[in-house]
Motif scaffolding. Structure first.
Motif, PDB file in Angstrom:
ATOM      1  N   ARG A  73     -15.991  15.800 -82.752  1.00 22.63           N
ATOM      2  CA  ARG A  73     -16.686  16.177 -81.360  1.00 22.63           C
ATOM      3  C   ARG A  73     -17.174  17.509 -81.565  1.00 22.63           C
ATOM      4  O   ARG A  73     -16.449  18.405 -81.950  1.00 22.63           O
ATOM      5  N   SER A  74     -18.469  18.065 -81.029  1.00 20.75           N
ATOM      6  CA  SER A  74     -18.658  19.448 -80.703  1.00 20.75           C
ATOM      7  C   SER A  74     -17.857  20.136 -79.899  1.00 20.75           C
ATOM      8  O   SER A  74     -17.780  19.698 -78.983  1.00 20.75           O
ATOM      9  N   LEU A  75     -17.544  21.372 -80.308  1.00 19.42           N
ATOM     10  CA  LEU A  75     -16.849  22.143 -79.323  1.00 19.42           C
ATOM     11  C   LEU A  75     -17.750  22.599 -78.015  1.00 19.42           C
ATOM     12  O   LEU A  75     -17.085  22.877 -77.084  1.00 19.42           O
ATOM     13  N   ASP A  76     -18.923  22.576 -78.048  1.00 15.49           N
ATOM     14  CA  ASP A  76     -19.711  22.620 -77.077  1.00 15.49           C
ATOM     15  C   ASP A  76     -19.573  21.498 -75.972  1.00 15.49           C
ATOM     16  O   ASP A  76     -19.833  21.746 -74.605  1.00 15.49           O
ATOM     17  N   ASP A  77     -19.027  20.381 -76.209  1.00 17.32           N
ATOM     18  CA  ASP A  77     -19.255  19.222 -75.411  1.00 17.32           C
ATOM     19  C   ASP A  77     -17.807  18.966 -74.611  1.00 17.32           C
ATOM     20  O   ASP A  77     -17.454  18.112 -73.876  1.00 17.32           O
ATOM     21  N   ILE A  78     -16.781  19.550 -75.240  1.00 18.25           N
ATOM     22  CA  ILE A  78     -15.284  19.460 -74.826  1.00 18.25           C
ATOM     23  C   ILE A  78     -14.478  20.266 -74.345  1.00 18.25           C
ATOM     24  O   ILE A  78     -15.204  21.523 -74.079  1.00 18.25           O
ATOM     25  N   TYR A  79     -13.290  20.304 -73.887  1.00 12.87           N
ATOM     26  CA  TYR A  79     -12.691  21.225 -73.117  1.00 12.87           C
ATOM     27  C   TYR A  79     -11.961  22.342 -73.916  1.00 12.87           C
ATOM     28  O   TYR A  79     -11.630  23.441 -73.287  1.00 12.87           O
ATOM     29  N   CYS A  80     -11.912  22.191 -75.262  1.00  7.82           N
ATOM     30  CA  CYS A  80     -11.078  22.922 -76.054  1.00  7.82           C
ATOM     31  C   CYS A  80     -11.487  24.624 -75.695  1.00  7.82           C
ATOM     32  O   CYS A  80     -10.392  25.225 -75.747  1.00  7.82           O
ATOM     33  N   ARG A  81     -12.813  24.948 -76.264  1.00  6.05           N
ATOM     34  CA  ARG A  81     -13.116  26.271 -76.264  1.00  6.05           C
ATOM     35  C   ARG A  81     -12.934  26.971 -74.898  1.00  6.05           C
ATOM     36  O   ARG A  81     -12.498  28.039 -74.541  1.00  6.05           O
ATOM     37  N   HIS A  82     -13.065  25.933 -73.565  1.00 11.35           N
ATOM     38  CA  HIS A  82     -12.990  26.565 -72.392  1.00 11.35           C
ATOM     39  C   HIS A  82     -11.440  27.056 -72.044  1.00 11.35           C
ATOM     40  O   HIS A  82     -11.156  27.822 -71.579  1.00 11.35           O
ATOM     41  N   ILE A  83     -10.440  26.109 -72.544  1.00 14.64           N
ATOM     42  CA  ILE A  83      -9.082  26.258 -72.540  1.00 14.64           C
ATOM     43  C   ILE A  83      -8.681  27.881 -73.340  1.00 14.64           C
ATOM     44  O   ILE A  83      -7.862  28.454 -72.956  1.00 14.64           O
ATOM     45  N   LEU A  84      -9.225  27.648 -74.521  1.00 12.23           N
ATOM     46  CA  LEU A  84      -8.831  28.721 -75.423  1.00 12.23           C
ATOM     47  C   LEU A  84      -9.152  30.091 -74.888  1.00 12.23           C
ATOM     48  O   LEU A  84      -8.733  31.127 -74.836  1.00 12.23           O
ATOM     49  N   GLU A  85     -10.530  30.091 -74.046  1.00 15.10           N
ATOM     50  CA  GLU A  85     -10.951  31.250 -73.369  1.00 15.10           C
ATOM     51  C   GLU A  85     -10.639  31.342 -71.965  1.00 15.10           C
ATOM     52  O   GLU A  85     -11.090  32.299 -71.484  1.00 15.10           O
ATOM     53  N   GLY A  86      -9.753  30.732 -71.435  1.00 14.49           N
ATOM     54  CA  GLY A  86      -9.153  30.814 -70.265  1.00 14.49           C
ATOM     55  C   GLY A  86     -10.061  30.321 -69.094  1.00 14.49           C
ATOM     56  O   GLY A  86      -9.862  30.349 -67.993  1.00 14.49           O
ATOM     57  N   ARG A  87     -10.943  29.560 -69.478  1.00 13.81           N
ATOM     58  CA  ARG A  87     -11.909  29.080 -68.272  1.00 13.81           C
ATOM     59  C   ARG A  87     -11.493  27.526 -67.466  1.00 13.81           C
ATOM     60  O   ARG A  87     -11.900  27.411 -66.442  1.00 13.81           O
ATOM     61  N   LEU A  88     -10.780  27.050 -68.320  1.00 13.42           N
ATOM     62  CA  LEU A  88      -9.983  25.804 -68.092  1.00 13.42           C
ATOM     63  C   LEU A  88      -8.456  25.988 -68.174  1.00 13.42           C
ATOM     64  O   LEU A  88      -7.969  26.691 -69.279  1.00 13.42           O
ATOM     65  N   PRO A  89      -7.962  25.595 -67.104  1.00 16.81           N
ATOM     66  CA  PRO A  89      -6.114  25.576 -67.515  1.00 16.81           C
ATOM     67  C   PRO A  89      -5.469  24.725 -68.551  1.00 16.81           C
ATOM     68  O   PRO A  89      -6.308  23.466 -68.810  1.00 16.81           O
ATOM     69  N   GLU A  90      -4.486  24.889 -69.074  1.00 14.55           N
ATOM     70  CA  GLU A  90      -4.110  24.001 -70.139  1.00 14.55           C
ATOM     71  C   GLU A  90      -3.626  22.787 -69.287  1.00 14.55           C
ATOM     72  O   GLU A  90      -3.787  21.604 -69.910  1.00 14.55           O
ATOM     73  N   LEU A  91      -3.140  22.722 -68.013  1.00 14.69           N
ATOM     74  CA  LEU A  91      -2.775  21.591 -67.324  1.00 14.69           C
ATOM     75  C   LEU A  91      -3.691  21.207 -66.288  1.00 14.69           C
ATOM     76  O   LEU A  91      -3.828  21.999 -65.520  1.00 14.69           O
ATOM     77  N   ILE A  92      -4.422  19.962 -66.016  1.00 12.53           N
ATOM     78  CA  ILE A  92      -5.250  19.621 -65.202  1.00 12.53           C
ATOM     79  C   ILE A  92      -4.998  18.209 -64.790  1.00 12.53           C
ATOM     80  O   ILE A  92      -4.962  17.370 -65.312  1.00 12.53           O
ATOM     81  N   PRO A  93      -4.000  18.010 -63.690  1.00 15.45           N
ATOM     82  CA  PRO A  93      -3.993  16.839 -63.171  1.00 15.45           C
ATOM     83  C   PRO A  93      -4.834  16.076 -62.608  1.00 15.45           C
ATOM     84  O   PRO A  93      -4.713  14.728 -62.492  1.00 15.45           O
ATOM     85  N   ASP A  94      -5.799  16.689 -62.139  1.00 20.93           N
ATOM     86  CA  ASP A  94      -7.121  16.000 -61.529  1.00 20.93           C
ATOM     87  C   ASP A  94      -8.260  16.667 -61.934  1.00 20.93           C
ATOM     88  O   ASP A  94      -8.347  17.666 -61.418  1.00 20.93           O
ATOM     89  N   THR A  95      -9.031  16.294 -62.773  1.00 23.08           N
ATOM     90  CA  THR A  95     -10.057  17.061 -63.441  1.00 23.08           C
ATOM     91  C   THR A  95     -11.269  16.979 -62.300  1.00 23.08           C
ATOM     92  O   THR A  95     -12.079  17.954 -62.211  1.00 23.08           O
ATOM     93  N   GLY A  96     -11.159  16.124 -61.049  1.00 24.43           N
ATOM     94  CA  GLY A  96     -12.173  16.151 -60.101  1.00 24.43           C
ATOM     95  C   GLY A  96     -12.023  17.470 -59.173  1.00 24.43           C
ATOM     96  O   GLY A  96     -12.643  17.716 -58.404  1.00 24.43           O
ATOM     97  N   GLN A  97     -10.607  18.102 -59.397  1.00 21.03           N
ATOM     98  CA  GLN A  97     -10.427  19.279 -58.529  1.00 21.03           C
ATOM     99  C   GLN A  97     -10.779  20.517 -59.100  1.00 21.03           C
ATOM    100  O   GLN A  97     -10.753  21.627 -58.703  1.00 21.03           O
ATOM    101  N   ILE A  98     -11.513  20.463 -60.481  1.00 28.29           N
ATOM    102  CA  ILE A  98     -11.554  21.775 -61.292  1.00 28.29           C
ATOM    103  C   ILE A  98     -13.258  21.614 -61.585  1.00 28.29           C
ATOM    104  O   ILE A  98     -13.555  20.667 -62.195  1.00 28.29           O
ATOM    105  N   PRO A  99     -13.965  22.375 -60.678  1.00 28.86           N
ATOM    106  CA  PRO A  99     -15.262  22.340 -60.867  1.00 28.86           C
ATOM    107  C   PRO A  99     -15.969  22.270 -62.330  1.00 28.86           C
ATOM    108  O   PRO A  99     -16.651  21.376 -62.478  1.00 28.86           O
ATOM    109  N   LEU A 100     -15.457  23.196 -63.124  1.00 28.19           N
ATOM    110  CA  LEU A 100     -16.021  23.211 -64.532  1.00 28.19           C
ATOM    111  C   LEU A 100     -16.015  21.913 -65.098  1.00 28.19           C
ATOM    112  O   LEU A 100     -16.646  21.162 -66.009  1.00 28.19           O
ATOM    113  N   ALA A 101     -14.573  21.453 -65.294  1.00 31.28           N
ATOM    114  CA  ALA A 101     -13.825  20.225 -65.800  1.00 31.28           C
ATOM    115  C   ALA A 101     -15.192  18.972 -65.196  1.00 31.28           C
ATOM    116  O   ALA A 101     -15.511  18.198 -65.910  1.00 31.28           O
TER     117      ALA A 101
END
Length: 417
Positions: A73-101
């Motif tokens: 998958r393209s890194l533009d479409d998934i969470y990986c790059r956002h986690i690496l750069e700190g925009r998403l946390p490593e642990l997301i119990p509920d993706t609906g509670q994280i606006p970016l996700a």
């Protein structure tokens, strides 16, 4: 959690909860264990390749249509790059509670309700990929302890991955060395004379590989070729180069001995190398202590060559545990007495007895016996007295480039008797 405790916990989990299939890698088993432990649907290890995330190991029972090894998958479409750069946390119990996700199309497309992902980093700090678990449903029970366990498993997987990468790099480096030796003329062929010690005449030359690169030991390079699956290629290159010297010997009544392992001698490419040569002037030496994987195949493969005049020699006779059976099966034309038996034979009754028995065997079976590694006059005289008529060794001539070997052998009349 201390590193030693963490490793103990992981090993216990792998032993008690992991699948028993022998074909699963350690990382695949770790994925299965952590996915089951966290109660999630999918676990995977990915590798970043360019702008893509490639799934290298996947544990997703029943969801193979959704994700499998080799998918990307393209890194533009998934969470990986956002986690690496700190925009998403490593642990997301509920993706609906994280606006970016929640806003990313992949969240609803998969769907992803909960997500835990740890970057895997190489020793130099570069990111290799991700160690990830996800589920279609949110799981608000996921907490810091789960994240720590996930990190421990990610570190465990990273150690395995780094070891595998280093192993592959070492393998590639070894293979590159062997390729360079073959393609870059990293070796030459030296020729050692074989004498009739009664008549004082040269009867043949054995071709021997000599390497120009450190370490120069032929054993090192042939062992290295074996380790990287290139034994056939190196042996064939050496045989081809050795055969190029046969033309220079055409005015002499001598033969050329070439060395080949049983597997190489039974290979069709070996047989094709001999096309166009006078096989009556070629002796094929098979190492006695090398077990052919299929001796019947070897016999069948070289039979047409022997019918066309090529003679067969077994090398290093006198060492190894199955030489007699191999001699009886292969029925060689020549037996080469190993230098460990020749050394100091004049002073050792046990060596003399064994050499004498082999000489009698050769007489009964009409086989020629040649003593290798003769280095002293005393050894030569002892061999002659035991009925061994042919010999080679430093006393009689060192391996040299063909012109020098011929000059030495035919330019002098050594006193061999």
């Amino acid at each position: 959690m201390a590193a030693s405790v963490t490793k103990t916990v992981i090993n216990d989990l792998l032993a008690n909860e992991g699948p028993a299939e022998d074909d699963l890698s350690v990382v695949a088993r770790a994925l299965n264990v952590i996915r089951s432990h966290l109660g999630m649907d999918v676990a995977y290890v990915s590798e970043f390749v360019g702008n893509e995330s490639v799934f290298r190991e996947v544990d997703a029972p029943g969801l193979e249509a959704l994700i499998k090894v080799g998918d990307r998958r393209s890194l533009d479409d998934i969470y990986c790059r956002h986690i690496l750069e700190g925009r998403l946390p490593e642990l997301i119990p509920d993706t609906g509670q994280i606006p970016l996700a929640a806003s990313m199309p992949i969240t609803s497309a998969v769907p992803i309700g909960s997500h835990v992902s740890i970057p895997i980093k190489l020793p130099d700090g570069r990111p290799y990929g991700m160690f990830c678990c996800l589920s279609a449903r949110p799981d608000r029970s996921l907490g810091q302890r789960d994240l720590e366990i996930m990190r421990a498993f990610a570190d465990f997987a990273a150690d395995e991955i780094i070891t595998e990468i280093e192993t592959k790099k070492a393998f590639a480096a070894k293979r590159s060395q062997v390729v360079s030796v073959i393609t870059g003329e990293g070796f030459s062929i030296h020729y050692q004379p074989i004498w009739n010690i009664r008549s004082g005449q040269v009867v043949g030359f054995e071709s021997l590989s000599r390497f120009n690169l450190e370490p120069t030991s032929p054993d090192h390079w042939f062992q290295l070729a074996s380790e990287v699956g290139m034994s056939l290629e190196l042996e064939l290159a050496a045989i081809k180069k050795a055969l190029s010297g046969l033309g220079a010997l055409e005015d002499r009544s001598v033969y050329l001995a070439i060395n080949a392992s049983p597997d190489t001698a039974g290979n069709k490419h070996f047989r094709s190398l001999l096309d166009g040569f006078d096989l009556t002037r070629i002796v094929l030496e098979i190492t006695e202590h090398t077990d052919p994987s299929d001796i019947e195949h070897l016999i069948e493969a070289i039979e047409p060559l022997r019918k066309s005049g090529m003679r067969l020699a077994i090398d290093d006779v006198g060492v190894g545990h199955s030489g007699l059976q191999r001699m009886l099966k292969l029925r060689p034309d020549l037996l080469k007495l190993d230098m460990s038996l020749t050394r100091n034979i004049h002073a050792d009754p046990a060596r003399q007895a064994l050499a004498s028995a082999l000489a009698r065997f050769s007489s009964v079976t009409e086989t020629t016996i040649i003593a290798e590694g003769v280095e002293s006059r005393d050894e030569l005289e002892a061999l002659n007295s035991l009925g061994i008529e042919f010999a080679q060794g430093y006393l009689l001539g060192r391996p040299k480039l063909l012109k020098d070997a011929m000059d030495d052998a035919f330019g002098r009349e050594p006193s061999l008797r």
